[in-house]
Motif scaffolding. Structure first.
Motif, short mmCIF file in Angstrom:
data_model
loop_
_atom_site.label_atom_id
_atom_site.label_comp_id
_atom_site.label_asym_id
_atom_site.label_seq_id
_atom_site.Cartn_x
_atom_site.Cartn_y
_atom_site.Cartn_z
N ARG A 23 45.91 3.80 74.87
CA ARG A 23 45.27 2.76 74.06
C ARG A 23 46.28 1.92 73.29
NH1 ARG A 23 41.42 6.85 74.10
NH2 ARG A 23 42.39 8.08 72.46
N GLY A 24 47.57 2.17 73.52
CA GLY A 24 48.60 1.39 72.85
C GLY A 24 48.99 1.93 71.49
N ASN A 25 48.46 3.09 71.09
CA ASN A 25 48.84 3.68 69.81
C ASN A 25 50.21 4.33 69.93
OD1 ASN A 25 46.26 3.03 68.72
ND2 ASN A 25 45.41 4.85 69.72
N PRO A 26 51.06 4.23 68.89
CA PRO A 26 52.41 4.81 68.98
C PRO A 26 52.35 6.32 69.14
CG PRO A 26 52.22 3.27 67.12
CD PRO A 26 50.84 3.49 67.64
N VAL A 27 53.27 6.83 69.95
CA VAL A 27 53.44 8.27 70.13
C VAL A 27 54.81 8.63 69.57
CG1 VAL A 27 53.65 10.15 71.78
CG2 VAL A 27 51.95 8.35 72.15
N MET A 28 54.81 9.49 68.57
CA MET A 28 56.05 9.92 67.93
C MET A 28 56.49 11.26 68.51
SD MET A 28 56.22 7.29 65.99
CE MET A 28 57.51 7.63 64.79
N ALA A 29 57.76 11.39 68.76
CA ALA A 29 58.31 12.62 69.33
C ALA A 29 59.17 13.33 68.31
CB ALA A 29 59.13 12.30 70.57
N THR A 30 59.31 14.62 68.49
CA THR A 30 60.21 15.43 67.67
C THR A 30 60.76 16.55 68.53
OG1 THR A 30 60.40 16.80 65.68
CG2 THR A 30 58.30 16.87 66.86
N MET A 31 62.01 16.90 68.28
CA MET A 31 62.66 17.99 69.02
C MET A 31 62.96 19.18 68.12
SD MET A 31 62.87 17.34 72.24
CE MET A 31 64.03 18.60 72.71
N LEU A 32 62.42 19.19 66.91
CA LEU A 32 62.68 20.29 66.00
C LEU A 32 61.95 21.55 66.45
CD1 LEU A 32 62.47 18.59 62.50
CD2 LEU A 32 64.50 19.25 63.76
N TRP A 33 62.67 22.65 66.48
CA TRP A 33 62.14 23.98 66.72
C TRP A 33 61.53 24.15 68.11
CZ3 TRP A 33 64.76 24.57 62.72
CH2 TRP A 33 64.51 23.92 61.51
N VAL B 88 65.93 31.29 72.03
CA VAL B 88 66.37 31.73 70.72
C VAL B 88 66.89 30.60 69.85
CG1 VAL B 88 68.01 33.25 69.55
CG2 VAL B 88 66.91 34.01 71.65
N ALA B 89 67.57 29.62 70.47
CA ALA B 89 68.31 28.63 69.69
C ALA B 89 67.46 27.67 68.87
CB ALA B 89 69.25 27.85 70.61
N PRO B 90 66.26 27.24 69.30
CA PRO B 90 65.52 26.25 68.51
C PRO B 90 65.26 26.67 67.07
CG PRO B 90 64.56 26.41 70.69
CD PRO B 90 65.58 27.50 70.60
N ALA B 91 65.15 27.96 66.80
CA ALA B 91 64.85 28.40 65.44
C ALA B 91 65.99 28.12 64.47
CB ALA B 91 64.53 29.90 65.44
N VAL B 92 67.21 27.90 64.98
CA VAL B 92 68.35 27.59 64.10
C VAL B 92 68.84 26.16 64.31
CG1 VAL B 92 69.13 29.95 63.76
CG2 VAL B 92 69.89 28.69 65.79
N GLY B 93 67.96 25.30 64.84
CA GLY B 93 68.28 23.88 64.93
C GLY B 93 68.97 23.45 66.20
N VAL B 94 68.97 24.27 67.24
CA VAL B 94 69.59 23.92 68.52
C VAL B 94 68.48 23.78 69.55
CG1 VAL B 94 71.21 24.59 70.32
CG2 VAL B 94 71.72 25.11 67.92
N SER B 95 68.22 22.55 69.99
CA SER B 95 67.15 22.27 70.95
C SER B 95 67.74 22.03 72.33
CB SER B 95 66.34 21.05 70.51
OG SER B 95 65.76 21.26 69.24
#
Length: 742
Positions: free
Chosen positions: A369-379, A524-531
């Motif tokens: 519908r043209g609404n923005p989709v925001m992404a995140t790579m945290l955790w 294991v790594a995402p929990a300490v900020g490594v994605s």
């Protein structure tokens, strides 16, 4: 003589002739006059209609009274003045739209109008002499014939011929004579009108030919010819082409929606759908909310997606279903005017961004519908899969570009196909490699392996250090923005990108170790900020095993060849949830199904950042990192630190002679210093006993013990600590088995 047998009433014994009941007259009007005196018990006055009847035929119900109502009373509170004003404010429409009031929108609309109509005018101006004029000249004779034929039919009353023939066929002479007289009167009047019009037209033509200037005469001829050409043009081949594509758009009605559900088999004769809200516009489409018949669910509507689209006479890519959490039979439809997935989402907003905070969601694309989709790579870790040429690399690269614009994010980038798509990341990447073939003295597979080992050691170290930090710095033992941006702590957010990961996983020598390290990091790594973000065009068990795919919390599937492949990328059970990337068309480039990054799964039309755009963004990102002092690794010309613990077994095996069974430790250290002076040089400078102890300490974690080894030197026996080749070989074998097992 016919007899009419008389049957006794039911439940009445035969042979009963006595009168058992009387028929009493029923009063039509109720007597409202109160009784003068109480009647005796058992006497009923005429006109009394009230009677106490039991609610049930159950004899045990005698003596029961009505209980408290089950449904709670409906409480209605009058709105306050503030609520009343707020409600009126929401319903009040603005006097002027935003594009009239706001200067920037006025400018945008004006530019669009100039651009649009200048293109339309130019389009027709180019085609006027070479296409439109020949068409007019070709169709004008046919138009003249059609015009003259139509006039002749009108003059001679051709439209009444059918009625006259019908009266003849019915042998209705009176009707025929009546129609004939009517036809004669019409022909006489219309003939006079046609003759007068012809004389006037001829006189006007002669006058125009003799007295009018040339330009007016040419204009009249062109107008007449154009009119005749338009009349003579076929209906399926219009005279003038369209300067823009006209999409099929029509008004949606409840009848169309009901027809769609009937065609899908979601309704019956007794139960149809209900509309809790009116059908209304929603962006470039229609929003329809329906209540399915009782017993039907949202899953039924999802399975009937194709039949619903067919019943509404639209393409399946125009129909989108949303689940309503309030009722399992309520379905929200969004019906687009045209296929929204084929419409480009536009350039990435990262082109205009000076920097990005990777701790916060960033723009990745828009939905249907043209609404923005925001992404995140945290955790989390992300898996991207698609067939070739569908925008897989561009979609993943947009996330890496956002990470590059945060100077406190450390980037690892490895591209298994060695394409030019990731080359410019060398400006900012801490570690970077291309392909699997060694070139210019650099082994990209070995560089990847070294980077994975380096990152695994960093992840293990982060867990220990986060648990040891003071509570005022790390209250919950978790990474925070302040900790990640502190250069003294050296724990920045890290994004590890591997494009075409199957090329590395299928490496004959190091593939199993790379797989085990990637599985560890993704788990294991995402929990300490490594994605970790991996992408592949072969998500099968051989090229990209399930033990790695299952560690990715987020999945993004662009167009694939079959629903089984879509289920492989998005996870088992996704197809039953209505997520099927195989339904995407070839024209849907950069469009995919996103699952796991948020609570809702849906379609994402990713923003575009081509090669030039990526270079502009990365040049800005490199300057930003230089200003912040965060440029490191390969981008800053820094080589990886030597991996003593990971390579000491191999190094010791390399310096052992082929025929040597037992070797003193100090001899091995001297040989190691010659092999890697930057790593083992400090050991060689020690005395004999500390030198041997250094090697013993390095080999102890691998189970290689030292023992006394006796040698005869200058005629006397000398005993020193050393190792045996068999023990070293057993340790190397055990290590490799552990790596292969993951």
């Amino acid at each position: 003589m016919t007899e009419n047998p008389v049957f006794p009433p039911p439940n009445e014994p035969e042979g009963t002739d006595e009168r058992t009941a009387d028929v009493l007259p029923f009063p039509l009007k109720k007597t409202l006059t109160p009784p003068a005196a109480p009647e005796a018990e058992g006497v009923v006055k005429p006109g009394e209609w009230e009677a106490e009847l039991p609610d049930t035929d159950d004899p045990e119900a005698e003596g029961l009274t009505d209980g408290v109502p089950v449904d709670p009373p409906r409480e209605v509170y009058p709105p306050s003045v503030a609520e009343w004003m707020e409600a009126r404010d929401k319903t009040r429409l603005p006097v002027l739209p935003d594009w009239v009031k706001l200067p920037d929108q006025r400018t945008a609309v004006r530019k669009w109008a100039v651009r649009h109509y200048s293109a339309v005018i130019g389009y027709h101006a180019v085609r006027l002499p070479c296409i439109y004029t020949p068409k007019i000249l070709w169709y004008s004779p046919r138009g003249a014939w059609r015009w003259s034929t139509a006039i002749g039919r009108w003059v001679f009353d051709a439209e009444g011929k059918g009625l006259r023939l019908a009266s003849v066929a019915n042998e209705d002479a009176a009707e025929y004579l009546k129609l004939s007289r009517q036809r004669n009167d019409r022909v006489r009047l219309r003939g006079i009108v046609a003759a007068i019009a012809s004389l006037v037209g001829l006189a006007a033509t002669l006058t125009l030919y003799v007295m009018a200037p040339s330009w007016l005469l040419l204009l009249a001829v062109a107008t007449l010819t154009t009119t005749l050409g338009a009349v003579g043009a076929p209906a399926d081949r219009p005279l003038i082409d369209l300067a823009k594509v006209t999409f099929r758009k029509r008004r949606l009605s409840s009848d169309i929606v009901i027809r769609g559900h009937e065609a899908a088999g979601l309704t019956s004769k007794d139960q149809s759908i209900a509309f809790p809200r009116p059908i209304g516009r929603d962006g470039d489409g229609w929003r329809v909310i329906v209540d399915l018949p009782f017993g039907r669910t949202w899953d039924d509507a999802l399975k009937a997606h194709g039949r619903l689209a067919s019943g509404m006479d639209i393409a399946p890519t125009q129909l989108f279903l949303d689940k309503d959490e309030t009722s399992n039979r309520r379905v929200s439809y969004w019906i687009a005017d045209r296929d929204p997935l084929a419409v480009p989402s536009g350039k990435s907003p990262l082109l205009g961004a000076t920097r990005v905070d990777f701790w916060k969601p960033f723009p990745w694309g828009v939905d249907e519908r043209g609404n923005p989709v925001m992404a995140t790579m945290l955790w989390l870790s992300l898996l991207v899969g698609a067939v070739p040429r569908q925008g897989k690399t561009f979609s993943a690269r947009t996330i890496a570009l956002a990470a590059a614009l945060d100077p406190y994010v450390r980037l690892y980038v490895f591209d298994g196909k060695a394409s030019p798509d990731w080359r410019k990341f060398a400006l900012v990447a801490h570690r970077i490699g291309f392909g699997i073939v060694p070139k210019n003295g650099i082994d990209p597979v070995g560089h990847l392996l070294t980077s994975l080992r380096e990152l695994k050691a960093d992840v293990e170290d982060r867990y220990h250090r986060l648990s040891e930090l003071p509570l005022h710095i790390c209250p919950e033992g978790k990474l925070t923005p302040e900790i990640s941006r502190d250069p003294k702590l050296n724990m920045p957010l890290t994004l590890f990108v591997v494009d075409e990961v199957q090329e590395y996983l299928q490496h004959p020598e190091h593939g199993k170790e790379i797989l085990s390290l990637l599985v560890y990091l993704a788990r294991v790594a995402p929990a300490v900020g490594v994605s970790v973000m991996t992408s592949t065009q072969k998500p099968d068990d051989k090229a990209c095993p399930s033990e790695l795919r299952d560690q990715h919390q987020a999945r993004f599937a662009l167009r694939v060849g079959a629903y089984q492949v879509s289920d492989t990328i998005l996870g088992a059970g996704s197809y039953s949830e209505g997520l099927d990337a195989s339904k995407l068309l070839k024209s849907h480039k950069g469009v995919g199904l996103l699952k796991g990054m948020s609570d809702d799964a849906g379609i994402v039309r990713t923003y575009l950042a081509d090669g030039r755009d990526a270079e502009r963004i990365l040049t800005r990102a490199a300057a930003l990192r230089e200003a912040e002092g965060t440029l490191s690794g390969d981008a800053a010309g820094e080589a990886p630190a030597p991996e003593v613990s990971a390579t000491v077994l191999d190094d010791v095996a390399q310096v052992l002679g082929k025929s040597e069974v037992k070797v003193w430790s100090e001899t091995i250290v001297d040989r190691l210093a010659d092999l890697r002076p930057e790593t083992y040089g400090p050991w060689a400078e020690l005395e004999a006993k500390p030198k041997a102890e250094a090697l013993t300490a390095a080999l102890k974690p691998y189970g290689v013990a030292t023992e006394q080894i006796s040698r005869r030197i200058d005629g006397r026996q000398v005993n020193k600590r050393g190792i045996k080749r068999d023990d070293l070989a057993a340790a190397i074998t055990q290590r490799n088995e552990k790596r292969d097992a993951g």
